[in-house]
Design an enzyme around this catalytic site. Structure first.
Site, PDB file in Angstrom:
ATOM      1  N   LYS A  22       0.857  -1.268   0.333  1.00 42.07           N
ATOM      2  CA  LYS A  22      -0.004   0.136   0.203  1.00 42.07           C
ATOM      3  C   LYS A  22       0.861   1.245   0.074  1.00 42.07           C
ATOM      4  O   LYS A  22       0.670   2.033  -0.846  1.00 42.07           O
ATOM      5  CB  LYS A  22      -0.831  -0.082   1.170  1.00 42.07           C
ATOM      6  N   ASN A  23       1.666   1.529   1.018  1.00 38.38           N
ATOM      7  CA  ASN A  23       2.613   2.674   1.211  1.00 38.38           C
ATOM      8  C   ASN A  23       3.586   2.844   0.072  1.00 38.38           C
ATOM      9  O   ASN A  23       3.984   3.717  -0.257  1.00 38.38           O
ATOM     10  CB  ASN A  23       3.609   2.396   2.449  1.00 38.38           C
ATOM     11  N   CYS A 116      -5.097  12.981  12.977  1.00 44.09           N
ATOM     12  CA  CYS A 116      -5.326  11.528  12.649  1.00 44.09           C
ATOM     13  C   CYS A 116      -5.982  10.868  13.904  1.00 44.09           C
ATOM     14  O   CYS A 116      -5.917  11.287  14.958  1.00 44.09           O
ATOM     15  CB  CYS A 116      -4.598  10.826  11.862  1.00 44.09           C
ATOM     16  N   ARG A 121      -0.433  14.719  13.158  1.00 45.01           N
ATOM     17  CA  ARG A 121       0.544  13.962  12.258  1.00 45.01           C
ATOM     18  C   ARG A 121       1.058  15.340  11.259  1.00 45.01           C
ATOM     19  O   ARG A 121       0.540  15.521  10.318  1.00 45.01           O
ATOM     20  CB  ARG A 121       0.070  12.846  11.297  1.00 45.01           C
ATOM     21  N   PRO A 122       2.118  16.077  11.970  1.00 47.68           N
ATOM     22  CA  PRO A 122       2.150  17.283  11.222  1.00 47.68           C
ATOM     23  C   PRO A 122       2.963  16.991   9.842  1.00 47.68           C
ATOM     24  O   PRO A 122       3.550  15.955   9.685  1.00 47.68           O
ATOM     25  CB  PRO A 122       3.466  17.844  11.985  1.00 47.68           C
ATOM     26  N   ASP A 305       3.832   0.316  12.187  1.00 47.10           N
ATOM     27  CA  ASP A 305       2.554  -0.388  11.629  1.00 47.10           C
ATOM     28  C   ASP A 305       2.440  -1.725  12.036  1.00 47.10           C
ATOM     29  O   ASP A 305       1.547  -2.415  11.465  1.00 47.10           O
ATOM     30  CB  ASP A 305       2.699  -0.246  10.087  1.00 47.10           C
ATOM     31  N   ARG A 397      -8.977  -0.263   4.070  1.00 47.93           N
ATOM     32  CA  ARG A 397      -8.084   0.750   3.432  1.00 47.93           C
ATOM     33  C   ARG A 397      -6.789   0.222   3.068  1.00 47.93           C
ATOM     34  O   ARG A 397      -6.027   0.500   2.244  1.00 47.93           O
ATOM     35  CB  ARG A 397      -7.840   1.849   4.525  1.00 47.93           C
TER      36      ARG A 397
HETATM   37  C1  UD1 Z   1       4.392   6.688   6.774  1.00 49.55           C
HETATM   38  C2  UD1 Z   1       3.235   5.452   6.347  1.00 49.55           C
HETATM   39  C3  UD1 Z   1       2.710   4.996   7.745  1.00 49.55           C
HETATM   40  C4  UD1 Z   1       3.844   4.583   8.714  1.00 49.55           C
HETATM   41  C5  UD1 Z   1       4.732   5.738   8.852  1.00 49.55           C
HETATM   42  C6  UD1 Z   1       5.890   5.595   9.855  1.00 49.55           C
HETATM   43  C7  UD1 Z   1       2.527   5.932   4.264  1.00 49.55           C
HETATM   44  C8  UD1 Z   1       1.356   6.338   3.395  1.00 49.55           C
HETATM   45  N1  UD1 Z   1       2.378   5.846   5.384  1.00 49.55           N
HETATM   46  O1  UD1 Z   1       3.585   7.654   7.215  1.00 49.55           O
HETATM   47  O2  UD1 Z   1       2.280   3.868   7.370  1.00 49.55           O
HETATM   48  O3  UD1 Z   1       3.360   4.479  10.017  1.00 49.55           O
HETATM   49  O4  UD1 Z   1       5.419   6.348   7.738  1.00 49.55           O
HETATM   50  O5  UD1 Z   1       6.553   4.806   9.337  1.00 49.55           O
HETATM   51  O6  UD1 Z   1       3.867   5.712   3.600  1.00 49.55           O
HETATM   52  N2  UD1 Z   1       6.813  14.012  11.452  1.00 49.55           N
HETATM   53  C9  UD1 Z   1       7.007  15.466  11.647  1.00 49.55           C
HETATM   54  N3  UD1 Z   1       6.850  16.293  10.754  1.00 49.55           N
HETATM   55  C10 UD1 Z   1       6.516  15.854   9.287  1.00 49.55           C
HETATM   56  C11 UD1 Z   1       6.407  14.544   9.186  1.00 49.55           C
HETATM   57  C12 UD1 Z   1       6.554  13.688   9.980  1.00 49.55           C
HETATM   58  O7  UD1 Z   1       7.141  15.888  12.887  1.00 49.55           O
HETATM   59  O8  UD1 Z   1       6.568  16.790   8.640  1.00 49.55           O
HETATM   60  C13 UD1 Z   1       6.857  12.982  12.298  1.00 49.55           C
HETATM   61  C14 UD1 Z   1       5.686  12.031  12.587  1.00 49.55           C
HETATM   62  O9  UD1 Z   1       4.686  12.849  13.571  1.00 49.55           O
HETATM   63  C15 UD1 Z   1       6.293  10.690  13.298  1.00 49.55           C
HETATM   64  C16 UD1 Z   1       7.547  10.566  12.388  1.00 49.55           C
HETATM   65  O10 UD1 Z   1       7.865  11.998  11.760  1.00 49.55           O
HETATM   66  O11 UD1 Z   1       6.446  11.081  14.749  1.00 49.55           O
HETATM   67  C17 UD1 Z   1       7.519   9.842  11.153  1.00 49.55           C
HETATM   68  O12 UD1 Z   1       6.615  10.035  10.385  1.00 49.55           O
HETATM   69  P1  UD1 Z   1       6.454   9.775   8.853  1.00 49.55           P
HETATM   70  O13 UD1 Z   1       7.527   8.904   8.424  1.00 49.55           O
HETATM   71  O14 UD1 Z   1       6.316  11.180   8.324  1.00 49.55           O
HETATM   72  O15 UD1 Z   1       4.889   8.962   8.541  1.00 49.55           O
HETATM   73  P2  UD1 Z   1       3.919   9.233   7.197  1.00 49.55           P
HETATM   74  O16 UD1 Z   1       5.005   9.494   5.870  1.00 49.55           O
HETATM   75  O17 UD1 Z   1       2.877  10.207   7.511  1.00 49.55           O
END
Ligand code: UD1
Length: 421
Positions: A22-23, A116, A121-122, A305, A397
């Protein structure tokens, strides 16, 4: 809304295939926005999130055809660069269209994702990175308005590893003028799959699998074909299903390298595991599951995950364990529901302390996110009596026909359509 009715107690036995990730799909699909022409994404899973991304791309003016897990994406002329709230609120990964639209068309309007189900989730890292590449970013009425002339290569130092921000900036930087360096980049297999796709399109990205990605910008990218990697979280979830029911199952089309951390933990618990190329066999038929601690971290560590599914397994393991989530510290929606099934879990900040119980007992449960719902299904597979898992649209999903797959392995699970109850 559909629900699952599970009569616990059946030991799973048999063979099952792992679908595409999916990802990966959710990153590969928007990457095609960087091109004009027809791209082909093989091994695309048939999931609600994939259909949401198809809907979003079609809103932008993209044409798609989806047959037999092959998704064809045709781009001639976009009619819009706007990603509306109705898509982003359904699926946060919609924000992946931001980088490619900005890089290719110099503008994008994307609804700002809210919180979320398990907390904030910034996307600050996505936006700060795009600004460093020269974009002007404003927020108006809940929408990110991004504009830029051609983006300009730069050095980006992530304070934290982020899969989404790495993917978005990678896509944006491919068409920038000059070289971009992303330090402390994510190195999840889904990012490597994206790098592979972008390079097939003509991008010049090096350093894959390291924590530094170097992108030499090019003037144009061409459509390409790509094989989506297999879903490591679906694989992990199915393996836990085998373990929790003391079953014996064989997974095919599985990239076993991507799930090393999960395999290692299952072995620590007493499961017998055999790996043969892309086939993995788990035998827990005469093992007692022994409690084992887990602490989530970025790849190649134990994935966040899989945290919820692991807590379900530990709920019936022999002994006490601690499960800590270091990536999403609030991601514990499943815990109160597992307590309803008779689990013994105490929370302290981002750590769950679990005392394994001999039996869980069926009940009605529900959750508000994908992996939490998966953990409730796993618990239902061993709970005595009947477990009803409500709101299974969360599962749809991210898991392709999970109820069918579990049924084929011998589980007593039935989907009841929303309009039937
Ligand atoms: C992706 C995956 C999700 C998985 C996650 C962590 C997809 C579609 N989703 O989510 O299934 O759980 O990686 O492996 O691929 N963060 C910030 N600022 C940002 C972005 C992230 O502080 O701008 C923080 C988040 O709050 C979290 C950490 O960074 O604590 C990791 O998040 P991130 O790797 O960005 O997750 P996603 O890409 O949303």
């Amino acid at each position: 809304m559909d629900k699952f009715i599970i009569h616990g107690g059946a030991k799973l036995n048999g063979k099952v295939k792992v679908e595409g990730a999916k990802n990966s799909s959710l990153a590969l699909m928007p990457a095609t926005l960087l091109t004009c022409g027809t791209s082909v994404l093989k091994n695309t899973p048939k999931l609600k999130d994939v259909f949401t991304m198809i809907g979003l791309l079609e809103t932008l003016g993209v044409k798609t055809a989806f047959a037999d897990h092959t998704l064809t994406i045709k781009i001639e002329k976009l009619k819009s660069q706007d990603a509306p709230y109705e898509y982003v609120k359904k699926m946060r990964a919609s924000v992946y269209v931001l980088g490619p639209l900005l890089a290719k068309y110099g503008k994008a309007k994307v609804s700002m994702p809210g919180g979320c189900a398990w907390g904030p989730r910034p996307i600050n890292l996505h936006l700060e990175g795009l600004k460093k590449l020269g974009a002007e970013i404003d927020l108006e009425e809940g929408y990110i308005i991004a504009k830029s002339k051609r983006l300009i290569g730069t050095e980006i130092n992530f304070e934290k590893k982020s899969v989404g921000a790495t993917g978005n900036l990678l896509m944006a930087a491919t068409l920038a003028r000059g070289t971009t360096i992303i330090n402390n980049s994510a190195m999840e297999p889904e990012i490597t799959n994206l790098v592979q796709f972008l390079n097939k399109m003509g991008a010049k990205i090096s350093g894959k699998n390291t924590q530094q990605l170097v992108i030499e910008g090019v003037d144009e990218l061409k459509p390409a074909r790509i094989d989506t990697i297999s879903d490591r979280i679906e694989a992990g979830t199915l393996l836990v299903a085998g373990a929790i029911t003391n079953g014996k199952i064989e997974l095919s089309e599985c990239n076993t390298t991507h799930i090393k951390s999960i395999i290692q933990k299952l072995e620590e618990c007493g499961c017998k595991i055999l790996v043969n190329n892309d086939i993995i066999t788990l035998d827990a038929s005469d093992s007692e599951i022994i409690a084992s601690d887990v602490s989530t971290s970025e790849y190649p560590g134990f994935p966040t995950d899989m945290q919820a599914q692991w807590i379900a397994l530990m709920s019936v393991a022999k002994g006490n364990s601690k499960v800590t989530d270091n990536i999403y510290i609030d991601r514990f929606n499943h815990v109160p529901e597992l307590l309803r099934l008779g689990a013994s879990i105490k929370m302290d900040k981002n750590t769950a302390s679990i005392s394994g119980v001999k039996k869980l007992k069926g009940a009605k449960v529900m959750s508000t996110d994908l992996r939490a719902s998966a953990s409730l299904v796993l618990a239902g597979l061993v709970a005595k009596g009947t477990t009803e898992v409500l709101r299974v649209y969360h599962l749809d999903r991210g898991y392709q026909f999970i109820d069918e797959k579990l049924k084929n392995l011998g589980a007593n699970i039935k989907r009841v359509k929303g309009d039937e109850y």
